[in-house]
Scaffold this active site. Sequence first.
Site, PDB file in Angstrom:
ATOM      1  N   TYR A 127       0.826  -1.207   0.000  1.00 16.48           N
ATOM      2  CA  TYR A 127       0.000   0.000   0.000  1.00 16.48           C
ATOM      3  C   TYR A 127       0.860   1.256   0.000  1.00 16.48           C
ATOM      4  CZ  TYR A 127      -4.582   2.185   0.663  1.00 16.48           C
ATOM      5  OH  TYR A 127      -5.752   2.880   0.489  1.00 16.48           O
ATOM      6  N   TYR A 128       0.196   2.395  -0.124  1.00 15.23           N
ATOM      7  CA  TYR A 128       0.870   3.683  -0.092  1.00 15.23           C
ATOM      8  C   TYR A 128       1.402   4.035   1.298  1.00 15.23           C
ATOM      9  CZ  TYR A 128      -1.413   4.838  -4.576  1.00 15.23           C
ATOM     10  OH  TYR A 128      -1.838   4.855  -5.881  1.00 15.23           O
ATOM     11  N   THR A 163       3.930  -2.380  -7.257  1.00 13.10           N
ATOM     12  CA  THR A 163       3.596  -1.267  -6.373  1.00 13.10           C
ATOM     13  C   THR A 163       2.193  -0.740  -6.669  1.00 13.10           C
ATOM     14  OG1 THR A 163       4.294   0.575  -7.791  1.00 13.10           O
ATOM     15  CG2 THR A 163       6.017  -0.543  -6.506  1.00 13.10           C
ATOM     16  N   ASP A 164       1.643  -0.017  -5.717  1.00 14.25           N
ATOM     17  CA  ASP A 164       0.419   0.733  -5.986  1.00 14.25           C
ATOM     18  C   ASP A 164       0.746   1.846  -6.980  1.00 14.25           C
ATOM     19  OD1 ASP A 164      -2.273   1.484  -5.765  1.00 14.25           O
ATOM     20  OD2 ASP A 164      -2.283   1.038  -3.625  1.00 14.25           O
ATOM     21  N   TRP A 165      -0.278   2.505  -7.458  1.00 19.80           N
ATOM     22  CA  TRP A 165      -0.150   3.371  -8.632  1.00 19.80           C
ATOM     23  C   TRP A 165       0.526   4.712  -8.322  1.00 19.80           C
ATOM     24  CZ3 TRP A 165      -1.038  -0.966 -10.265  1.00 19.80           C
ATOM     25  CH2 TRP A 165      -1.568  -1.296 -11.514  1.00 19.80           C
TER      26      TRP A 165
END
Length: 586
Positions: free
Chosen positions: A268-269, A305-307
């Site tokens: 997550y971020y 990874t997340d965006w």
Amino acid sequence: MTEPTERPWLNAELPVEERVELLLGEMTLEEKAGLFFQTMIVMGEGGELSEGDSAFGIPSNREYVVERHMNHFNLLGVAPKASDIAAWHNKLQELAASTRLGIPVSISTDPRHSFSDNPGATMFAGPFSQWPEPLGLAATRDAELVERFGDIARQEYTAVGIRVALHPQVDLATEPRWARQLQTFGEDAALAGELGAAYVRGFQGASFGPGSVSTMTKHFPGGGPQKDGEDPHFDYGREQVYPGDNFEHHLLPFEDIFAAGGRQIMPYYGMPVGTQYEEVGFGFNKDVLTGLLRERFGFDGIVCTDWGLVTDQPIMGADFAARAWGVEHLTPAERMVKILDAGADQFGGESETAMLIELVRSGEVSEERLDVSARRLLREKFALGLFENPYVDVAAADAIVGSAEFRAAGEQAQRASIAVLSNDGVLPLRAGLKLYVEGIDSEVAARYGEVVATPQEADAAILRLQAPYEQRATMFENFFHAGSLDFPEEVVAHVAEVAASVPTVVDMFLDRPAVLGPLVDRASAVVANWGANAGALLDVLTGQASATGKLPFDVPRSMAAVEASRADVPFDTADPLFRFGHGLSL
């Protein structure tokens, strides 16, 4: 068709690992770099290739595949017909086949099967069968149903060429205010693990192979304990906190995912605060991705990874601060290096292939490091059978996707997920009552009784409401329902006014555990749904279908109790109004 002697990695009789090495040995640096990026792609009208979308900054299909050598894409938007998606997919695969090595494309998607009264979300579902959100699947407490959902979704995805699911989400909903609970399986780690594993089995099948959809489980190591429930898409939500020293508890569902054979992971971020781990976003976090995921859990699948961690790309045209929490000061190239050093294989939402190529040419990243991840990424394509047959049967797509059988299964799951929280005896509603309804199409309600124009004329009222959330500054922020769980005074007053005239049933779309006490005190019955159409709801309210749903989280008694609870500890609000697992029978 190219013979295996010309491209020996096409020889399906060879072991996958050998085929990977044969292909990897032929790849240029540019072709390897293309593997490392998974970003949004759009399709053209009527199943044609797209020239891109300037509003979202998305290049043409040809630029992505031919010029940038990319072959992992997240399909943005949807077509009304499954056959259009399938036709576009085949054209994209033909484009990929025309490149020097002919590496097939892998198409991924965010969830597409949820029922919603929100027109935007319903459009995203398009031709696919419609089911409750994952919180609603959790409310059924039925692992077999969840696996059946995964199997149906797998058949619908593969019919149009989607081979990677950017889900499930097994974060634990331990912070009642958190904006992303709807896509989780709730607050209980054991239930989240059991249902998450069933979900993976449904999508991936009994054995992983040409008929499978690879699952990317998120968000490792558990994205639920956000400070004040704010989401780390935004700078005010970047901190993930553990006041109960309960970091390990959030890993439990992932252990079930690994045991079920989950293939891919998305961190997550958020950045962990006050733990033994480096205080940087999880996508940059070597302690977590290498030390915890790779070494402790032995995970050798793909980590994406997340965006938008590298280039701070705007989301939906909105200008937000970096989502590179803890490393905001690093340049995009430095962030890319740190992500690779952390142990990730792909950059989500990015397409900066030239940047990665330059990092290798300058010596900041070794080509041997690229090869480690390239092997994982190629292995997945081989295992999915994409090199043998990347194409789908366009003519069959419309018959498979959204078939009558699949839609009926989705509607049955919607009924099974509805939870009756309170009832003074008004439920089940008698047949033929005069009904006053809000939030329900009068034509649907007319199948169950006589629809009248005012509460004063009715024998019963049914009000469909949305759990409360705070309005934020931008459209994108308001997709994340955050802030107070108290209902506005005008909502409570309206329920009270209707209930003063007629026995009133309140149906709540409970995407977060709202403070329901004021409504329970005024309404004759309160029920909860997590994605159910009006017919499914009325079937339950009238007793035509059994009420079987159970709460997937505690419902707090007050906002004071929420604010005093610890974000990382489940079931930590004092004296909840309704406990996890509550649900009345009719």
